[in-house]
Design an enzyme around this catalytic site. Sequence first.
Site, short mmCIF file in Angstrom:
data_model
loop_
_atom_site.label_atom_id
_atom_site.label_comp_id
_atom_site.label_asym_id
_atom_site.label_seq_id
_atom_site.Cartn_x
_atom_site.Cartn_y
_atom_site.Cartn_z
N GLY A 75 0.76 -1.03 -0.15
CA GLY A 75 -0.24 -0.06 0.14
C GLY A 75 0.45 1.02 -0.64
O GLY A 75 2.28 0.98 0.16
N GLY A 79 7.10 7.13 6.51
CA GLY A 79 5.83 7.36 6.16
C GLY A 79 6.49 8.68 5.35
O GLY A 79 5.55 9.67 5.00
N ARG A 113 3.17 14.56 -6.68
CA ARG A 113 2.66 14.27 -8.59
C ARG A 113 1.80 14.51 -8.95
O ARG A 113 0.86 13.39 -8.33
CB ARG A 113 4.02 13.17 -8.13
CG ARG A 113 3.41 11.89 -7.56
CD ARG A 113 4.42 11.18 -6.98
NE ARG A 113 4.13 10.11 -6.15
CZ ARG A 113 5.33 8.40 -5.79
NH1 ARG A 113 5.81 8.48 -6.28
NH2 ARG A 113 4.49 7.85 -4.61
N ASP A 165 3.72 -4.07 -8.48
CA ASP A 165 3.03 -3.18 -7.37
C ASP A 165 3.62 -1.55 -8.45
O ASP A 165 3.34 -0.86 -7.39
CB ASP A 165 3.42 -3.39 -6.41
CG ASP A 165 4.91 -3.19 -5.06
OD1 ASP A 165 5.54 -4.68 -6.04
OD2 ASP A 165 5.26 -1.79 -4.77
N ASN A 166 4.83 -1.76 -8.70
CA ASN A 166 5.44 -0.40 -8.96
C ASN A 166 5.29 -0.36 -10.51
O ASN A 166 5.34 0.71 -11.38
CB ASN A 166 6.82 -0.34 -9.67
CG ASN A 166 7.36 -0.34 -7.40
OD1 ASN A 166 6.85 0.54 -6.59
ND2 ASN A 166 8.79 -0.48 -7.42
N ASP A 206 7.27 5.27 -9.61
CA ASP A 206 7.73 5.29 -8.53
C ASP A 206 8.66 5.07 -9.11
O ASP A 206 9.84 4.27 -9.52
CB ASP A 206 6.97 3.93 -8.06
CG ASP A 206 6.16 3.88 -7.55
OD1 ASP A 206 5.56 4.23 -7.22
OD2 ASP A 206 5.68 2.47 -7.34
#
Length: 473
Positions: free
Chosen positions: A79, A115, A165, A241-242, A251
């Site tokens: 996530g 984070g 972004r 996931d990228n 990413d």
Amino acid sequence: MNLQHYFANLGSEFSSKTQIQPLHQQRLVEFNPSLATFLSIDIKSPPTKRLLSGEDLVPSSLSMVYAGHQFGGFSAQLGDGRGVLLGEVRGQDGLLYDLHMKGAGPTPYSRRGDGRAVLRSCIREYLASEAMHALSVPSSRALALYDSREAVYRETPEAGAMLLRTAQGHIRFGHFEYFFYQGKQAELDQLIDYCLEHYYPDCLHTESPLESMLMEVVKRTARMIAKWQSVGFQHGVMNTDNFSFSGETIDYGPYGFMEDYEPNWVCNHSDHEGRYAFSRQPGVGLWNLNCLMRCFSKHLERDQLIAILQCYEPELQTHYDALMMKKMGLNSVQQVDELLPSLLTLLATEKMDYSVFFRLLSHFEQGDFALLLDEVVDREALSTWLERYERVRIENELAWSQISAAMLAVNPKFILRNYLAHDAILAAERGDYLPFRRLLNVLTHPFDEHPESDLLAQRAPEWGKSLEVSCSS
């Protein structure tokens, strides 16, 4: 700013509500005026400025949940560990674009992380995404950069930063993997419908919308990777996931733009086995698409999924050949097949700078080999190749000056060399953003001469070739 929240409307199974958590003594130090205009965002207006910086809450902002194959191993839940999707805005082309903040603070998916992002990684992504856009490679883009006085701890304390972004979508192959392997069929169907509506609406008018959409995803991915290979770009972390479902490069972590031509070059020093080496990128793209297709095994027959995947290699090869034909000033794929393999062998043997060679080739004049021969040790081998190349060029109907002008429009003088990014980062960490802005200027107009910035077109010094980037970047 007309901020929409279409993804947020999918519900809590798809994300968790999160907010930007501003950094200590945060500053807006760079923003992209042309992109802001395209998205109808007045980034300097007080209400917009407060929303984007996290001073005011965005009630529907969120962090996405997804899964992914990471270096070949499956992670069932990942996530946005440091990202917040603020919502979507409509561009002047009528399409929706996500606003996504990197480094916004911990989320439910941070996995014990802070984070945060560091200034180093935000500058690298800002530069790379804008450079890729200027090279006509589908990519997320940078809208705004924030620095701060807050320390973020990686190997050493670094300056914390945030990067705003944009992209047509942040839905990843891993989104579909998450719902498929969790057995959440209703949510998987919901996600399919969402993508058809927002990313592939033309497919809704076909006989089999899902089949048509997946075919287009395969083709977009193939074309994207063909462009990576043609410009010498290596992503570094090609996990599922990228990979973007909308066919954009996203990413940016330990990426690199090839300097000395090495087919098996690995830019990511965390990739110890070379899984994502430059020459392996086309194959990894197909592997990732295989992972994606498994998620639709309850929607389509196996033969249908295989037929969709079989479009990948011809699409990639056709697009790559067309790109290389333009780079070499040729007018047929047959000429590319005749000349390119031996050229790449020469470049690898000589460890010739990939971008410099093609820029010099753009200036090649009939009968004058000296400019290129001075770049190599084995002058005889290159001279033999140039003689063959010259014969082919003579056969073309266009004037040499026209061919050269067309080549100069696709072979950049300026690429994002690792040492240039390194220098810009060091200066920014001291509070000096001038080197960053000078570099950004040439990267966003990479085909122009910029004689005042010739130093930024030079090959890397020896110390610059040994700089390491890893997943911590």
